[in-house]
Design a protein around this motif. Structure first.
Motif, PDB file in Angstrom:
ATOM      1  N   MET A  32       0.823  -1.200   0.000  1.00 44.69           N
ATOM      2  CA  MET A  32       0.000   0.000   0.000  1.00 44.69           C
ATOM      3  C   MET A  32       0.861   1.255   0.000  1.00 44.69           C
ATOM      4  O   MET A  32       0.512   2.255  -0.638  1.00 44.69           O
ATOM      5  N   GLU A  33       1.994   1.200   0.707  1.00 37.73           N
ATOM      6  CA  GLU A  33       2.883   2.365   0.711  1.00 37.73           C
ATOM      7  C   GLU A  33       3.449   2.610  -0.681  1.00 37.73           C
ATOM      8  O   GLU A  33       3.482   3.741  -1.161  1.00 37.73           O
ATOM      9  N   ARG A  34       3.894   1.551  -1.334  1.00 30.40           N
ATOM     10  CA  ARG A  34       4.434   1.708  -2.688  1.00 30.40           C
ATOM     11  C   ARG A  34       3.350   2.224  -3.636  1.00 30.40           C
ATOM     12  O   ARG A  34       3.617   3.071  -4.482  1.00 30.40           O
ATOM     13  N   LYS A  35       2.141   1.714  -3.486  1.00 31.61           N
ATOM     14  CA  LYS A  35       1.020   2.167  -4.312  1.00 31.61           C
ATOM     15  C   LYS A  35       0.765   3.657  -4.093  1.00 31.61           C
ATOM     16  O   LYS A  35       0.577   4.425  -5.049  1.00 31.61           O
ATOM     17  N   LEU A  36       0.788   4.084  -2.817  1.00 34.95           N
ATOM     18  CA  LEU A  36       0.553   5.490  -2.496  1.00 34.95           C
ATOM     19  C   LEU A  36       1.654   6.373  -3.069  1.00 34.95           C
ATOM     20  O   LEU A  36       1.377   7.422  -3.665  1.00 34.95           O
ATOM     21  N   ILE A  37       2.901   5.949  -2.882  1.00 30.72           N
ATOM     22  CA  ILE A  37       4.020   6.731  -3.400  1.00 30.72           C
ATOM     23  C   ILE A  37       3.912   6.880  -4.915  1.00 30.72           C
ATOM     24  O   ILE A  37       4.093   7.971  -5.469  1.00 30.72           O
ATOM     25  N   THR A  38       3.603   5.772  -5.587  1.00 30.12           N
ATOM     26  CA  THR A  38       3.471   5.806  -7.045  1.00 30.12           C
ATOM     27  C   THR A  38       2.380   6.775  -7.468  1.00 30.12           C
ATOM     28  O   THR A  38       2.525   7.518  -8.447  1.00 30.12           O
ATOM     29  N   GLU A  39       1.274   6.801  -6.731  1.00 30.07           N
ATOM     30  CA  GLU A  39       0.174   7.718  -7.048  1.00 30.07           C
ATOM     31  C   GLU A  39       0.609   9.168  -6.869  1.00 30.07           C
ATOM     32  O   GLU A  39       0.280  10.034  -7.692  1.00 30.07           O
ATOM     33  N   TYR A  40       1.332   9.452  -5.795  1.00 29.45           N
ATOM     34  CA  TYR A  40       1.804  10.817  -5.573  1.00 29.45           C
ATOM     35  C   TYR A  40       2.710  11.274  -6.713  1.00 29.45           C
ATOM     36  O   TYR A  40       2.605  12.409  -7.193  1.00 29.45           O
ATOM     37  N   VAL A  91       4.294  23.006  -9.292  1.00 30.54           N
ATOM     38  CA  VAL A  91       5.161  24.060  -9.807  1.00 30.54           C
ATOM     39  C   VAL A  91       4.765  25.410  -9.223  1.00 30.54           C
ATOM     40  O   VAL A  91       3.590  25.801  -9.274  1.00 30.54           O
ATOM     41  N   GLY A  92       5.735  26.091  -8.648  1.00 24.24           N
ATOM     42  CA  GLY A  92       5.492  27.429  -8.110  1.00 24.24           C
ATOM     43  C   GLY A  92       5.104  27.466  -6.646  1.00 24.24           C
ATOM     44  O   GLY A  92       5.177  28.530  -6.023  1.00 24.24           O
ATOM     45  N   ASN A  93       4.689  26.341  -6.087  1.00 23.92           N
ATOM     46  CA  ASN A  93       4.313  26.330  -4.673  1.00 23.92           C
ATOM     47  C   ASN A  93       5.540  26.430  -3.774  1.00 23.92           C
ATOM     48  O   ASN A  93       6.577  25.846  -4.070  1.00 23.92           O
ATOM     49  N   LYS A  94       5.391  27.156  -2.677  1.00 20.38           N
ATOM     50  CA  LYS A  94       6.506  27.374  -1.758  1.00 20.38           C
ATOM     51  C   LYS A  94       6.564  26.337  -0.637  1.00 20.38           C
ATOM     52  O   LYS A  94       7.525  26.326   0.133  1.00 20.38           O
ATOM     53  N   ASP A  95       5.542  25.474  -0.557  1.00 16.51           N
ATOM     54  CA  ASP A  95       5.490  24.537   0.572  1.00 16.51           C
ATOM     55  C   ASP A  95       5.543  23.080   0.124  1.00 16.51           C
ATOM     56  O   ASP A  95       5.078  22.194   0.842  1.00 16.51           O
ATOM     57  N   ASN A  96       6.092  22.813  -1.054  1.00 13.70           N
ATOM     58  CA  ASN A  96       6.171  21.429  -1.516  1.00 13.70           C
ATOM     59  C   ASN A  96       6.931  20.539  -0.535  1.00 13.70           C
ATOM     60  O   ASN A  96       6.523  19.399  -0.269  1.00 13.70           O
ATOM     61  N   GLU A  97       8.027  21.043  -0.004  1.00 13.81           N
ATOM     62  CA  GLU A  97       8.844  20.248   0.907  1.00 13.81           C
ATOM     63  C   GLU A  97       8.101  19.943   2.206  1.00 13.81           C
ATOM     64  O   GLU A  97       8.134  18.813   2.697  1.00 13.81           O
ATOM     65  N   GLU A  98       7.407  20.949   2.734  1.00 12.97           N
ATOM     66  CA  GLU A  98       6.633  20.741   3.957  1.00 12.97           C
ATOM     67  C   GLU A  98       5.500  19.747   3.708  1.00 12.97           C
ATOM     68  O   GLU A  98       5.248  18.863   4.531  1.00 12.97           O
ATOM     69  N   GLN A  99       4.826  19.880   2.582  1.00 16.31           N
ATOM     70  CA  GLN A  99       3.733  18.959   2.267  1.00 16.31           C
ATOM     71  C   GLN A  99       4.251  17.539   2.060  1.00 16.31           C
ATOM     72  O   GLN A  99       3.598  16.561   2.453  1.00 16.31           O
ATOM     73  N   SER A 100       5.419  17.416   1.452  1.00 19.32           N
ATOM     74  CA  SER A 100       6.024  16.093   1.276  1.00 19.32           C
ATOM     75  C   SER A 100       6.368  15.473   2.629  1.00 19.32           C
ATOM     76  O   SER A 100       6.153  14.272   2.848  1.00 19.32           O
ATOM     77  N   ALA A 101       6.910  16.289   3.520  1.00 20.48           N
ATOM     78  CA  ALA A 101       7.243  15.803   4.862  1.00 20.48           C
ATOM     79  C   ALA A 101       5.990  15.349   5.608  1.00 20.48           C
ATOM     80  O   ALA A 101       5.990  14.309   6.280  1.00 20.48           O
ATOM     81  N   GLN A 102       4.919  16.113   5.486  1.00 21.85           N
ATOM     82  CA  GLN A 102       3.666  15.755   6.150  1.00 21.85           C
ATOM     83  C   GLN A 102       3.098  14.459   5.578  1.00 21.85           C
ATOM     84  O   GLN A 102       2.512  13.651   6.312  1.00 21.85           O
ATOM     85  N   THR A 103       3.271  14.262   4.282  1.00 20.44           N
ATOM     86  CA  THR A 103       2.800  13.033   3.648  1.00 20.44           C
ATOM     87  C   THR A 103       3.574  11.831   4.170  1.00 20.44           C
ATOM     88  O   THR A 103       2.996  10.765   4.440  1.00 20.44           O
ATOM     89  N   LEU A 104       4.889  11.987   4.327  1.00 19.87           N
ATOM     90  CA  LEU A 104       5.703  10.925   4.908  1.00 19.87           C
ATOM     91  C   LEU A 104       5.239  10.605   6.322  1.00 19.87           C
ATOM     92  O   LEU A 104       5.090   9.427   6.701  1.00 19.87           O
ATOM     93  N   LEU A 105       4.980  11.624   7.127  1.00 21.71           N
ATOM     94  CA  LEU A 105       4.557  11.410   8.504  1.00 21.71           C
ATOM     95  C   LEU A 105       3.173  10.772   8.591  1.00 21.71           C
ATOM     96  O   LEU A 105       2.860  10.071   9.563  1.00 21.71           O
ATOM     97  N   PHE A 106       2.351  11.009   7.582  1.00 23.97           N
ATOM     98  CA  PHE A 106       1.037  10.361   7.544  1.00 23.97           C
ATOM     99  C   PHE A 106       1.200   8.847   7.462  1.00 23.97           C
ATOM    100  O   PHE A 106       0.460   8.088   8.096  1.00 23.97           O
ATOM    101  N   MET A 107       2.193   8.403   6.678  1.00 19.98           N
ATOM    102  CA  MET A 107       2.458   6.974   6.540  1.00 19.98           C
ATOM    103  C   MET A 107       3.289   6.438   7.704  1.00 19.98           C
ATOM    104  O   MET A 107       3.102   5.319   8.146  1.00 19.98           O
ATOM    105  N   HIS A 108       4.225   7.250   8.188  1.00 23.85           N
ATOM    106  CA  HIS A 108       5.162   6.811   9.231  1.00 23.85           C
ATOM    107  C   HIS A 108       5.254   7.897  10.306  1.00 23.85           C
ATOM    108  O   HIS A 108       6.201   8.700  10.297  1.00 23.85           O
TER     109      HIS A 108
END
Length: 219
Positions: A32-40, A91-108
């Motif tokens: 499921m994690e791999r599936k989610l990552i692939t979707e992102y 593209v153009g968003n200033k919070d991509n890194e923060e959102q990516s980190a939050q997505t990781l924490l959602f899984m782990h």
């Protein structure tokens, strides 16, 4: 890869206490994690920031960590941060890194170290002179892995730059982007990990050549 094939590979990795059965829950979570990552990483307008890019960054970060004597746990955290570092990319968003980190924490939820590493992959972090091998070797492994495309052979370096241009709606590398890359030339070192001299030399030569080429196109 099929669910059955993926579960079959899990059988070789995750065994129950009896040594006969394998942990289906762990395998399912991995699937499921791999599936989610692939979707992102399948969101629109991704030409450079793809799953393949993240996979290469993850393996390179882990390799750099292992080669430079970091622990197995630290090397794994480098890998996890690499996989998730561009999970959210608009593209153009200033919070991509923060959102990516939050997505990781959602899984782990307990993976705060790699999540914080993901947070520190902004342009400002890449250009910073304050992140050094002496004070943060794990972050250096991740940042260096993310910048390895700058040091590739010219044809592959240009392919990467054109893909970045496509994400911004351009068919070719712009003068603005070439000038942006020259900020790396102002740094004492582009790469922070020990033993990166060959990468350093190649990256600097590529950026210099790109700026010269783009200036010719615009003359």
């Amino acid at each position: 890869k099929s669910h059955a094939g993926f579960t079959g590979r899990c059988k070789n990795l995750y065994w129950g206490s009896s040594g006969v059965s394998f942990n289906l829950e762990v395998c399912y979570n991995m699937y499921m994690e791999r599936k989610l990552i692939t979707e992102y990483y399948s969101t629109p307008v991704r030409y450079y920031h793809t799953y393949e890019h993240a996979f290469r960054v993850a393996h390179s970060a882990q390799h750099l960590a292992e080669e430079n004597g970091l622990t197995e746990e630290q090397s794994l955290d480098c890998y996890i941060a690499g996989i998730w570092h561009d999970a959210v990319y608009v593209v153009g968003n200033k919070d991509n890194e923060e959102q990516s980190a939050q997505t990781l924490l959602f899984m782990h939820p307990l993976k705060t170290i790699p999540a914080n590493m993901v947070r520190r992959t902004t342009v400002a972090d890449h250009l910073s002179e304050e992140i050094t091998w002496e004070n943060d070797p794990m972050q250096c492994c991740l940042l260096d892995a993310d910048l390895i495309p700058l040091s590739l052979k010219w044809i592959f370096f240009m392919e990467a730059q054109r893909n970045i241009a496509k994400e911004h709606g351009f068919d070719e590398v712009t003068l603005e982007h070439a000038k942006f890359l020259t900020q790396f030339l102002d740094k004492k070192r582009i790469y922070r990990c020990p033993g990166m001299e060959i990468y350093e030399k190649s990256a600097r030569a590529n950026i210099d050549q790109l700026l010269n080429e783009v200036r010719k196109w615009h003359d």
